[in-house]
Design an enzyme around this catalytic site. Structure first.
Site, mmCIF file in Angstrom:
data_model
loop_
_atom_site.group_PDB
_atom_site.id
_atom_site.type_symbol
_atom_site.label_atom_id
_atom_site.label_comp_id
_atom_site.label_asym_id
_atom_site.label_seq_id
_atom_site.Cartn_x
_atom_site.Cartn_y
_atom_site.Cartn_z
ATOM 1 N N GLY A 324 32.541 48.454 32.369
ATOM 2 C CA GLY A 324 33.052 49.584 32.026
ATOM 3 C C GLY A 324 34.516 49.399 31.544
ATOM 4 C CB SER A 325 37.282 51.827 31.739
ATOM 5 O OG SER A 325 36.577 52.838 30.771
ATOM 6 C CB THR A 326 37.464 47.124 34.991
ATOM 7 O OG1 THR A 326 36.116 46.746 34.850
ATOM 8 C CG2 THR A 326 37.471 48.370 36.093
ATOM 9 C CG PHE A 327 35.688 44.423 29.046
ATOM 10 C CD1 PHE A 327 35.572 43.025 29.521
ATOM 11 C CD2 PHE A 327 35.689 44.378 27.697
ATOM 12 C CE1 PHE A 327 35.488 41.942 28.717
ATOM 13 C CE2 PHE A 327 35.394 43.316 26.675
ATOM 14 C CZ PHE A 327 35.264 42.133 27.477
#
Length: 629
Positions: A324-327
């Site tokens: 998800g947005s941790t990437f």
């Protein structure tokens, strides 16, 4: 013929016969002497050896398995006395009656009875056969008191593996079990063939099996012609397995496991950004490894296998999920390092981006307006990263992600670690035989599509961001018998400091700016502040019809269809030391579910400060502490 002549002939005949008999006797005596000489002189050594082998039996003694402790010496895997009741067939008048008497003290199943009778039939009558193991002290005392009424019954003492922390450490420790035929074949260590000997089957027990096993001892016994032991002549206890000290802080491990227990399925990793030492690595739900030591029953085994939350899997290491947005930190760094964007690059977000005839939506329906790179991270704006990914391309994003530990095994000292997936143009061609589409680049930029990572990899990524861009690697083994295996010097990833600072400032504002996505989960205690990044990963496709009528909330859909919740963070921001990744399977929003857990973990970790005994106050690698405010 005169009588004199007849007497003379008779005398000659007798003389010849006597001579023949004498010769035969002499030949027989010579043969006997020769044979005796051959046996006693020429073959003396051979027959002496055979006689000794019949008189002396050399038997192996199982070594004591090495213990495992945490970084502060707390026992994690130990050996306990294993009391077992045995029966010798020749000393009992009626074996069935003896088993009946034993069953009044120690419960015996029909399977136990059949096994005992089968072994008694196969073995010699004087060889003891185990009836039951792992007896309680009360059962041992009762049997000893009733010895006169239990002929042929005795108590023997051995060792059994015990895990004092039970399910808090199951996925790290693993467990031991009986040696299988496959494990025995091709292995030259004779100790594996000992009855009841157990080896590591999972976790640290399996990874460090040879170190923990030790070396077998020997017992030289005098036996009679049928193999009955007369006395012990000599004994060599062998060498016990070596003690292993882990990097785990058992207090933190227990705290994290209890914190995750509030969720249906979750995992978390807490590590030192400078040494790579793992302080806590948890997967929930868990199991009790002590149940595997003597053989788990079929009912419990089926229950563990059928549980939808997969308690036997170490989700932190083998679970591969969309990050998800941790990437997005990887996308931002790829853009900055490649020169495709700079620190002033901004994008207008109306809530979507159109590519051809397809519309790629932002998580915020109305959009974020104009945002720069720090604002893109603070708000987790999907449209901003769609734009960056179009400019930089998937291959540069993939190269940056691999630099920070994604897309390959980290080398953690646990078996069965999985590598995750970081897609590229060549990867898709090799995997699916198809070309890469620009739309797939946009999806990958927000950590979806083909992108997969383990919670451990995301913790490593966060550590490398927080330590100034050094290639720290995670590990669980701190030292083996006082020989340290930790290192504090790591090669640089070659990322420019100014670019790294921009991304770290964005992470700081995620948690500490009033409009950051994780502001409600900030640490308010001065000096303990964290910087992090939220993430929510979809597991179902949202149709246009649903978007037009309103996307269903996670709590209104089945658990299996809810978003995964993620949060990665490090602390303290003024002098980073600890990194954490929390993953809640089908938990919903990262900001509402995963971030509060990570906050609590990092706050407790800083108060305990488990790294205080491993690294000096100044960070290694010459990395200077920098304020992130």
């Amino acid at each position: 013929m005169s009588s004199i002549d007849r007497d003379t002939d008779r005398s000659r005949l007798l003389s010849r016969r006597a001579l023949v008999l004498g010769g035969l006797k002499l030949a027989g005596l010579s043969a006997l002497v020769g044979r005796l000489y051959y046996l006693q002189v020429i073959e003396s050594a051979r027959y002496t050896m055979l006689a000794e082998e019949n008189r002396i039996s050399l038997r192996l003694i199982a070594p004591s398995r090495g213990t495992i402790v945490d970084r502060f010496g707390t026992p994690l895997a130990v050996n306990q006395q294993n009391y077992r009741v045995v029966v010798v067939s020749e000393r009992t008048r009626n074996i069935q009656e003896t088993l009946d008497k034993i069953s009044r003290i120690v419960p015996l199943t029909e399977g136990d009875r059949r096994r005992v009778l089968r072994e008694l039939h196969r073995k010699r009558r004087f060889v003891p056969v185990t009836v039951r193991e792992n007896l309680s002290w009360e059962q041992v005392a009762t049997i000893e008191m009733n010895t006169p009424d239990l002929p042929g019954v005795a108590i023997e003492v051995g060792e059994i593996r015990h895990y004092p922390q039970a399910d808090s450490l199951a996925h790290i420790m693993g467990y031991v079990g009986a040696v299988s035929e496959a494990e025995l074949s091709g292995n030259s260590d004779p100790v594996l063939s000992l009855p009841g000997f157990r080896i590591g089957k999972a976790g640290i027990e399996k990874f460090h099996e040879k170190v923990l096993r030790g070396t077998a001892g020997t017992s030289q016994l005098e036996v009679n012609a049928v193999g009955r032991v007369i006395r012990e002549l000599s004994r060599d206890e062998g060498q016990s397995g070596r003690e292993i000290q882990l990097t785990i802080d058992m207090g933190m491990q227990r705290y994290v496991q209890q914190r995750l227990a509030q969720e249906q399925s979750a995992s978390a990793v807490l590590m030192d950004i400078h040494t790579g030492g793992i302080y806590a690595l948890c997967s929930h739900p868990s199991f009790d490894p002590n149940q595997f030591t003597l053989g788990i029953n079929a009912e419990l085994w089926e229950e563990l296998l059928s549980n939808p939350a997969t308690p036997l899997n170490n989700k932190a290491v083998v679970g591969q999920y969309p990050p998800g947005s941790t990437f997005k930190m990887m996308v931002a760094l790829a853009g900055l390092e490649s020169g495709a964007i700079n620190s002033h690059h901004s994008v207008f977000c109306p809530g979507y981006m159109e590519l051809g005839d397809h519309r790629f939506h932002c998580w915020k329906k109305g959009g974020h307006g104009t945002v720069d790179i720090v604002g893109g991270l603070r708000h987790s704006c999907d449209v901003f990263f769609y734009d960056v990914s179009r400019r930089v391309g998937v291959d540069r994003i993939a190269e940056m992600a691999r630099r920070f530990g994604l897309g390959d095994r980290t080398g953690l000292d646990l078996p069965h670690e999985r590598p995750g997936v970081i897609p590229s143009i060549a990867w898709k061609k090799a995997t699916y035989g198809k070309g890469w589409d620009m739309g797939e680049t946009l999806v990958a930029s927000i950590g979806q599509g083909y992108v997969l990572a383990t919670p451990l990899q995301l913790a490593v990524m966060t550590s490398r961001l927080a330590n100034g861009g050094y290639a720290v690697k995670p590990h669980l083994t701190r030292q083996i018998k006082s020989v340290s295996s930790e290192q504090t010097s790591w090669p640089s990833l070659g990322v420019k400091k100014e670019n790294l600072d921009i991304v770290l400032r964005g992470m700081y504002e995620v948690s500490n700016a009033p409009n950051g996505t994780a502001y409600k989960s900030r640490i308010v205690e001065a000096g303990f502040e964290l910087a992090g990044k939220t993430g929510s990963a979809q597991v179902r496709r949202i149709s246009m019809a649903e978007r037009s009528t309103g996307v269903k909330k996670n709590e209104d859909i089945p658990w299996r269809e809810r978003d995964h919740a993620l949060f990665v963070a490090f602390a303290p921001v003024q002098a980073p030391r600890y990194a954490c990744c929390v993953f809640v399977e089908h938990g919903g929003g990262g900001s509402t579910v995963a971030a509060p857990i990570a906050r609590d973990i990092l706050l407790e970790c800083q108060k305990r400060d488990p790294g205080r005994a491993s690294v000096a106050e100044n960070p290694p690698n010459g990395v200077k502490a920098r304020p992130r405010g």
